[in-house]
Write an enzyme that holds these catalytic residues in place. Structure first.
Site, PDB file in Angstrom:
ATOM      1  N   LYS A 139       0.829  -1.197   0.000  1.00 48.44           N
ATOM      2  CA  LYS A 139       0.000   0.000   0.000  1.00 48.44           C
ATOM      3  C   LYS A 139       0.868   1.252   0.000  1.00 48.44           C
ATOM      4  CE  LYS A 139      -3.787   2.334   2.401  1.00 48.44           C
ATOM      5  NZ  LYS A 139      -3.126   3.659   2.325  1.00 48.44           N
ATOM      6  N   ASP A 145       8.522  -4.272  11.436  1.00 46.33           N
ATOM      7  CA  ASP A 145       9.658  -4.045  12.336  1.00 46.33           C
ATOM      8  C   ASP A 145      10.591  -5.250  12.335  1.00 46.33           C
ATOM      9  OD1 ASP A 145       8.415  -1.643  13.079  1.00 46.33           O
ATOM     10  OD2 ASP A 145       7.299  -2.642  14.684  1.00 46.33           O
TER      11      ASP A 145
END
EC number: 2.7.1.167
Length: 495
Positions: free
Chosen positions: A216, A284
């Site tokens: 996205k 992460d």
């Protein structure tokens, strides 16, 4: 730029070495740290006050989020280094500092901004389903004095810093001044800088080595579609050309990852997750694993491959989770077994794959044998065979075929076991079982470019040599390793 190559898996031994080197590798991480709080409970009724579920709270947990989760992943993987972030002068900020202090391999510099509220994301979870998230945050720019303090802390006196991560969650810590200063420092010290980006203007990351947007984010930043491999490559290339970054590792959820580096062929990495439970913090984990692997000396493809494996592990966990080095090792070994099984295929499918490889301009080799008890002679033959071609197919005698050729006491290992052992070898790309006395049908169907047998044969006595040479292929006779044969090994075992 061409379509992604077929997935290039680094050698398992090399990957194991890289994982072993993660311990002790040092990474500097700078970014927006936050507190991820989870409120767990049970939902048993609807509120009489409004048509909403009532969560009966059973327990609460808190962990580092945002850039703090990157630091948490670095520590979980056995790595070390430095973390620089900003907290508010409040109770959540002190809780963040207390949790960070438990990461003993991370040297944390948490600067306090008295005008800032520490960021908290509170997730309410009932029956393992996230019901709502409530955020408390500040996104204003840092005062100039704090920017100066952050840049002053870049100096790494040990000289062992292997990579820098900028973990941008858009909360104001990674201002243009900070980003520019860090990238300039990275260039001056020849240190790789990796950025987990935010927003749509990636030109502010100019000079970074690798950025890691999700699908996205990639589409938002480029205005281009990113639904197919080709579209993702085009979008990544557009980012590299317009924003001046060295490479892009695009994370694509169930479609895996795509690595595009300037001047190199793109690589698509298949998704590794078998079960997706919670994607919180997966990015992460990706950036931490990628940076730590690069800091340990791995090349970009190997580092991306490990990051992809780590992402597959963490999304199967609940909450903002981490991955350890032992978990990575176990996943690699399980995957290696899966890959070995995947290499065993039917003749018809193998023929289709050969046509595809040859269309790509790749040469295809073929050799065959019983491979009952794998020994150095076999390894030498297969190694020489692979050096003679780009892709290698092995024709493996079935159990009935081995029995016909070698006698009633053979094979020692079943065809499934022999295929699994061969499949674990990186030199081999496909394995096809055959039950006939010779592999002539396989050779006629596959039409390999190179036919390989041991030097105890002559070209004239190699089955299928006339066929291969007839359409312009070649025959290679591999040198033998003296003193090794399955029959002799079995005889010695019987003494």
């Amino acid at each position: 730029m061409s379509s992604p190559t077929s997935e290039a898996k680094p050698n398992l031994v090399n990957l194991s070495d890289v994982i072993a080197r993660l311990c002790g590798a040092e990474v500097l991480c700078i970014g927006d740290i936050m507190l991820d709080r989870y409120v767990w409970g049970a939902v048993e009724r609807i509120s009489p006050e409004a048509p909403i579920p009532v969560l009966r709270i059973e327990r609460e947990t808190a962990m580092l989020g945002g850039a703090g989760n990157v630091a948490n992943n670095l520590a979980a993987l056995g790595g070390g280094g430095t973390f620089i972030g900003v907290i508010g002068d409040d109770a959540p900020g002190r809780e963040i500092a207390d949790i960070m202090a438990d990461l003993t391999t991370i040297n944390a510099h948490l600067l306090t901004d008295t005008d800032r509220r520490s960021t908290i994301k509170t997730r309410f979870v009932g029956a393992h389903q996230q019901m709502m998230r409530a955020d408390v945050e500040s996104t204003q720019a840092l005062p100039a004095s704090l920017e100066v303090q952050i840049l002053e802390r870049l100096t790494h006196p040990s000289g062992t810093l292997g990579a820098i991560i900028l973990s941008d969650y858009g909360k104001g810590v990674l201002s243009d001044t900070i980003v520019r200063g860090v990238i300039e420092y990275a260039h001056a010290t020849a240190t790789t800088v990796i950025i987990d980006p935010k927003g749509t203007d990636y030109s502010r990351y100019r000079g970074a080595d690798i950025i890691t947007p999700n699908k996205k984010e990639l589409m938002d930043a480029t205005g281009l579609p990113a639904h197919t491999d080709e579209q993702v490559i085009a979008a990544c290339t557009h980012l590299m050309d317009t924003c001046g970054v060295g490479g892009v590792l695009a994370t694509r959820s169930a479609e895996g990852m795509t690595l595009v580096l300037r001047g190199q062929e793109p690589h698509h990495l298949k998704a590794q997750a078998r079960e997706v439970f919670d994607v919180s913090g997966a990015g992460d984990t990706v950036v931490a694993t990628l940076a730590l692997a690069l800091a340990s000396g791995a090349d970009s493809l190997t580092a991306a491959y490990l990051a992809n494996i780590a992402a597959g592990i963490v999304v199967a966990k609940s909450g903002t989770a981490t991955v350890s080095a032992p978990e990575l090792s176990r996943a690699l070994h399980h995957q290696d077994l899966d890959l070995a099984e995947a290499k065993l295929t039917e003749l018809e499918r193998a023929a289709a794959q050969v046509r595809d490889w040859q269309t790509q301009g790749l040469s295809v080799g073929f050799t065959n044998g019983c491979f009952d008890l794998l020994h150095p002679g076999h390894i030498s033959l297969l190694s020489q065979a692979r050096k003679a071609c780009d892709r290698l197919i092995v024709g493996l005698n079935s159990d009935s075929s081995v029995k016909t050729l070698k006698g009633p006491t053979r094979p020692v290992q079943s065809e499934a076991a022999r295929a699994a052992v061969l499949g674990a070898l990186s030199a081999i790309d496909l394995i096809v079982l055959f039950s006939a006395e010779t592999p002539i049908e396989l050779i006629q169907t596959l039409r390999p470019d190179v036919l390989v047998k041991g030097a105890d044969y002559t070209v004239e006595t190699v089955v299928g040599a006339d066929i291969v040479q007839g359409y312009g292929g070649r025959v290679v006779l591999a040198e033998l390793v003296d003193g090794h044969s399955t029959t002799r090994t079995i005889e010695r075992m019987g003494k």
